[in-house]
Design an enzyme around this catalytic site. Structure first.
Site, PDB file in Angstrom:
ATOM      1  N   THR A  14       0.828  -1.209   0.000  1.00  0.00           N
ATOM      2  CA  THR A  14       0.000   0.000   0.000  1.00  0.00           C
ATOM      3  C   THR A  14       0.865   1.263   0.000  1.00  0.00           C
ATOM      4  OG1 THR A  14      -1.651  -1.217   1.248  1.00  0.00           O
ATOM      5  CG2 THR A  14      -1.860   1.177   1.258  1.00  0.00           C
ATOM      6  N   LYS A 104       5.905   1.996  12.756  1.00  0.00           N
ATOM      7  CA  LYS A 104       5.816   2.411  14.174  1.00  0.00           C
ATOM      8  C   LYS A 104       6.149   1.262  15.118  1.00  0.00           C
ATOM      9  CE  LYS A 104       1.477   1.459  12.553  1.00  0.00           C
ATOM     10  NZ  LYS A 104       0.814   1.930  11.351  1.00  0.00           N
ATOM     11  N   VAL A 131       3.457   7.914  12.501  1.00  0.00           N
ATOM     12  CA  VAL A 131       2.329   8.358  13.342  1.00  0.00           C
ATOM     13  C   VAL A 131       1.463   9.311  12.529  1.00  0.00           C
ATOM     14  CG1 VAL A 131       1.614   9.488  15.483  1.00  0.00           C
ATOM     15  CG2 VAL A 131       3.785   8.243  15.411  1.00  0.00           C
ATOM     16  N   GLU A 189      -7.682  -4.967   9.466  1.00  0.00           N
ATOM     17  CA  GLU A 189      -7.001  -6.189   9.025  1.00  0.00           C
ATOM     18  C   GLU A 189      -7.887  -7.396   9.337  1.00  0.00           C
ATOM     19  OE1 GLU A 189      -3.477  -6.330   8.150  1.00  0.00           O
ATOM     20  OE2 GLU A 189      -3.462  -4.146   8.101  1.00  0.00           O
ATOM     21  N   LYS A 204       2.328   4.316  18.810  1.00  0.00           N
ATOM     22  CA  LYS A 204       2.417   5.699  18.313  1.00  0.00           C
ATOM     23  C   LYS A 204       2.575   6.707  19.454  1.00  0.00           C
ATOM     24  CE  LYS A 204      -0.316   4.643  14.197  1.00  0.00           C
ATOM     25  NZ  LYS A 204      -1.701   4.572  13.690  1.00  0.00           N
ATOM     26  N   GLY A 309      -3.586   5.161   4.640  1.00  0.00           N
ATOM     27  CA  GLY A 309      -3.905   5.100   3.211  1.00  0.00           C
ATOM     28  C   GLY A 309      -2.665   5.362   2.370  1.00  0.00           C
TER      29      GLY A 309
HETATM   30  N1  LIG Z   1      -1.141   1.167   5.029  1.00  0.00           N
HETATM   31  C1  LIG Z   1      -1.183   2.313   5.678  1.00  0.00           C
HETATM   32  O1  LIG Z   1      -2.124   3.116   5.504  1.00  0.00           O
HETATM   33  C2  LIG Z   1      -0.062   2.684   6.618  1.00  0.00           C
HETATM   34  C3  LIG Z   1      -0.132   3.915   7.288  1.00  0.00           C
HETATM   35  C4  LIG Z   1       0.931   4.294   8.139  1.00  0.00           C
HETATM   36  C5  LIG Z   1       1.992   3.420   8.321  1.00  0.00           C
HETATM   37  N2  LIG Z   1       1.991   2.198   7.669  1.00  0.00           N
HETATM   38  C6  LIG Z   1       3.131   1.326   7.904  1.00  0.00           C
HETATM   39  O2  LIG Z   1       3.817   1.155   6.662  1.00  0.00           O
HETATM   40  C7  LIG Z   1       4.394  -0.136   6.590  1.00  0.00           C
HETATM   41  C8  LIG Z   1       3.902  -0.817   5.305  1.00  0.00           C
HETATM   42  O3  LIG Z   1       2.498  -0.933   5.348  1.00  0.00           O
HETATM   43  P1  LIG Z   1       1.664  -1.375   4.045  1.00  0.00           P
HETATM   44  O4  LIG Z   1       0.241  -1.175   4.405  1.00  0.00           O
HETATM   45  O5  LIG Z   1       2.198  -0.742   2.845  1.00  0.00           O
HETATM   46  O6  LIG Z   1       1.973  -2.946   4.029  1.00  0.00           O
HETATM   47  P2  LIG Z   1       1.662  -3.976   2.853  1.00  0.00           P
HETATM   48  O7  LIG Z   1       0.637  -3.430   1.929  1.00  0.00           O
HETATM   49  O8  LIG Z   1       1.424  -5.292   3.510  1.00  0.00           O
HETATM   50  O9  LIG Z   1       3.049  -4.047   2.046  1.00  0.00           O
HETATM   51  C9  LIG Z   1       4.200  -4.680   2.543  1.00  0.00           C
HETATM   52  C10 LIG Z   1       5.189  -4.813   1.393  1.00  0.00           C
HETATM   53  O10 LIG Z   1       6.400  -5.334   1.894  1.00  0.00           O
HETATM   54  C11 LIG Z   1       6.778  -6.500   1.140  1.00  0.00           C
HETATM   55  N3  LIG Z   1       7.435  -7.407   2.057  1.00  0.00           N
HETATM   56  C12 LIG Z   1       6.971  -7.834   3.272  1.00  0.00           C
HETATM   57  N4  LIG Z   1       7.866  -8.655   3.851  1.00  0.00           N
HETATM   58  C13 LIG Z   1       8.907  -8.764   2.980  1.00  0.00           C
HETATM   59  C14 LIG Z   1      10.136  -9.458   3.003  1.00  0.00           C
HETATM   60  N5  LIG Z   1      10.494 -10.236   4.035  1.00  0.00           N
HETATM   61  N6  LIG Z   1      10.984  -9.333   1.946  1.00  0.00           N
HETATM   62  C15 LIG Z   1      10.658  -8.546   0.896  1.00  0.00           C
HETATM   63  N7  LIG Z   1       9.497  -7.834   0.820  1.00  0.00           N
HETATM   64  C16 LIG Z   1       8.646  -7.954   1.844  1.00  0.00           C
HETATM   65  C17 LIG Z   1       5.491  -7.043   0.563  1.00  0.00           C
HETATM   66  O11 LIG Z   1       5.758  -7.779  -0.632  1.00  0.00           O
HETATM   67  P3  LIG Z   1       4.564  -8.393  -1.539  1.00  0.00           P
HETATM   68  O12 LIG Z   1       3.865  -7.215  -2.146  1.00  0.00           O
HETATM   69  O13 LIG Z   1       5.245  -9.214  -2.568  1.00  0.00           O
HETATM   70  O14 LIG Z   1       3.714  -9.171  -0.581  1.00  0.00           O
HETATM   71  C18 LIG Z   1       4.703  -5.745   0.279  1.00  0.00           C
HETATM   72  O15 LIG Z   1       5.073  -5.224  -0.975  1.00  0.00           O
HETATM   73  C19 LIG Z   1       4.003  -0.841   7.888  1.00  0.00           C
HETATM   74  O16 LIG Z   1       5.035  -0.688   8.831  1.00  0.00           O
HETATM   75  C20 LIG Z   1       2.774  -0.076   8.338  1.00  0.00           C
HETATM   76  O17 LIG Z   1       2.575  -0.122   9.742  1.00  0.00           O
HETATM   77  C21 LIG Z   1       1.005   1.835   6.838  1.00  0.00           C
END
Ligand SMILES: NC(=O)c1ccc[n+]([C@@H]2O[C@H](COP(=O)([O-])OP(=O)(O)OC[C@H]3O[C@@H](n4cnc5c(N)ncnc54)[C@H](OP(=O)(O)O)[C@@H]3O)[C@@H](O)[C@H]2O)c1
Length: 438
Positions: A14, A104, A131, A189, A204, A309
């Protein structure tokens, strides 16, 4: 144009996709965006379709290839989880690369170790996206509010729970029903524990507390309660009494001191909280987040906006990349770190015993519907020095009644002692709910 700053992306989910979209379309943005270039991107599954046009030659399944690539100058960690994220961050720092992360969970648990390593290697670790998603709060605390003595940071910093509470309050539907809707919409989730149990908000507030007060606290010791046990009737009773219920995260300085060698006592907590409807945080609805900072001399300042997002979070990640790019582009003549950007601690902080925290409390008691019960409950509170703001009987249609009490500010210990005695009264059938109010 000179050489571009090489970016290595750990994760293309994402947030990573949002970041790649900005980097690949610099038109109309700050000119520094055109000075950065994606060099390498780690993913788990090379065959997964991607929502961004990215050359397959940049992708790798080995995140260490990203960290070890000599043309990667800044590592952007948006893969999530504790490991291997922590080890990759530490390895990149050791290799002299600055880090931007949205993680975080890693920063709340390992921030001290990471900041120490970064300082020794002379690199930055910037965490704006960790955060409040797209809301600028980390850099304002480090820079724009740097002239203040911060007294308190409080906020609605988990969008999932705020969405659930907002819908229950508006539509009266049950927690279980709204959670399912939130999961279908992608706001929660499949395993919602980190959000609904309050753990994400605790991560956070631990981070915000460290920045606001200058020293880290032990995240594991923050009293944390989520919304999973919250009943719709409490939201309705709170509404009738002029309050709205939010999952609030707070860190407050209990004693001001100019002595940087003594540890600062802080009261920090995460729990469902009754907020008066006229309070600025009460109107923060749906997936939005807001953080209220109270400082001297600024007074109160509130940061509000989308807490998660792809777009909002990528906006924060890219802002951090640009901060580092700006320094690299002008060249670091002093060879030191900008103290307003670096993650410095400058004193020690500690959490006080939760039983000593002074708060207003909301209590719902199940009792027999018999004459004099309110008086006897009131007497017990009085015996423990608890003064009452309001005590109201609801739902006395059956043999049992619900009595809702809102206290003035008292310690948790006084409440616990009062309730232990109240439970022994013959007319009292149970303590059905216990929350705090601001
Ligand atoms: N989503 C939000 O709105 C949001 C907001 C604030 C902070 N965050 C933080 O941002 C971070 C990412 O969140 P996200 O929502 O983007 O997560 P996500 O959609 O699950 O994406 C995770 C990405 O990391 C890759 N990945 C995971 N483990 C891996 C590994 N061992 N080796 C190589 N690649 C790996 C995954 O690959 P694949 O695509 O191939 O599975 C995917 O592309 C988290 O720490 C989250 O807490 C997210």
């Amino acid at each position: 144009m000179g050489k571009k700053i090489g970016i290595g992306l750990l994760g293309l989910g994402t947030v990573g996709t949002g970041v790649a979209n900005i980097i690949q379309k610099p038109e109309g943005r700050h000119p520094l965006v055109s000075k950065i270039e994606l060099i390498r991107v780690a993913v788990r599954d090379l065959n997964r379709p991607r929502a961004t046009a990215i050359s397959s030659s940049l992708l790798t399944q080995d995140p260490y290839e990203v960290v070890n690539d000599p043309s990667v100058e800044v590592v952007v960690e948006v893969m999530g989880g504790i490991e291997p994220a922590r080890t990759l961050i530490m390895q990149a720092i050791a290799a002299g690369k600055s880090i931007v992360t949205a993680n975080k969970a890693v920063i709340a648990r390992h921030g001290k170790e990471i900041a120490k390593a970064a300082s020794q290697s002379g690199v930055y670790v910037l965490i704006e996206a960790a955060v409040g998603g797209g809301i600028p709060i980390i850099e304002p605390l480090k820079q724009s509010l740097g002239g203040n003595q911060i007294k308190k940071v409080s906020g609605i910093i988990n969008g999932t729970t705020n969405y659930i509470l907002s819908r229950i309050a508006k539509e009266g539907i049950s927690y279980t029903e709204v959670l399912k809707i939130a999961q279908n919409l992608g706001y929660a989730e499949a395993d919602p524990a980190a959000d609904v149990e309050g753990f994400d908000a605790a991560d956070k507030i631990a981070i915000l507390s460290g920045l606001a007060f200058g020293g880290s606290i032990n995240r594991a010791n923050i009293p944390t309660k989520g919304i999973a046990d919250l009943k719709t009737c409490d939201i309705n009773y709170a509404n009738k009494l002029g309050y709205t219920i939010k999952l609030l995260a707070v860190s407050e300085k209990l004693k001001a001191t100019n002595d940087l060698t003594s540890s600062i006592p802080l009261a920090a907590w995460v729990q469902p909280t009754l907020i008066p409807k006229e309070h600025p945080l009460a109107g923060v609805s749906d997936v939005n987040n807001a953080i209220l900072v109270e400082g001297d001399p600024i007074g109160e300042v509130m940061f509000y906006g989308p807490g998660a997002g792809a777009g909002p979070t990528a906006s924060a990640v890219v802002a951090d990349i640009l901060n580092i790019t700006g320094i690299k582009v002008i060249g670091n003549k002093s060879n030191g770190l900008d103290p307003l950007l670096a993650a410095n601690s400058w004193r020690n902080c500690h959490l006080v015993d939760p039983s000593k925290i002074i708060q207003k409390h909301y209590l719902r008691l199940k009792t027999e519907d018999s004459p004099g019960v309110i008086g006897r409950i009131g007497n017990v509170f009085g015996d423990h020095g608890v003064s009452i703001q309001s005590i109201i009987q609801f739902d006395a249609s059956k043999a049992e009644a619900e009595i809702v009490v809102i206290t003035h500010e008292v310690t948790q210990g006084q409440i616990t002692d009062s309730l232990n005695t109240i439970k022994t009264l013959d007319e009292v059938k149970g303590i059905s709910a216990k929350m705090v109010c601001i």
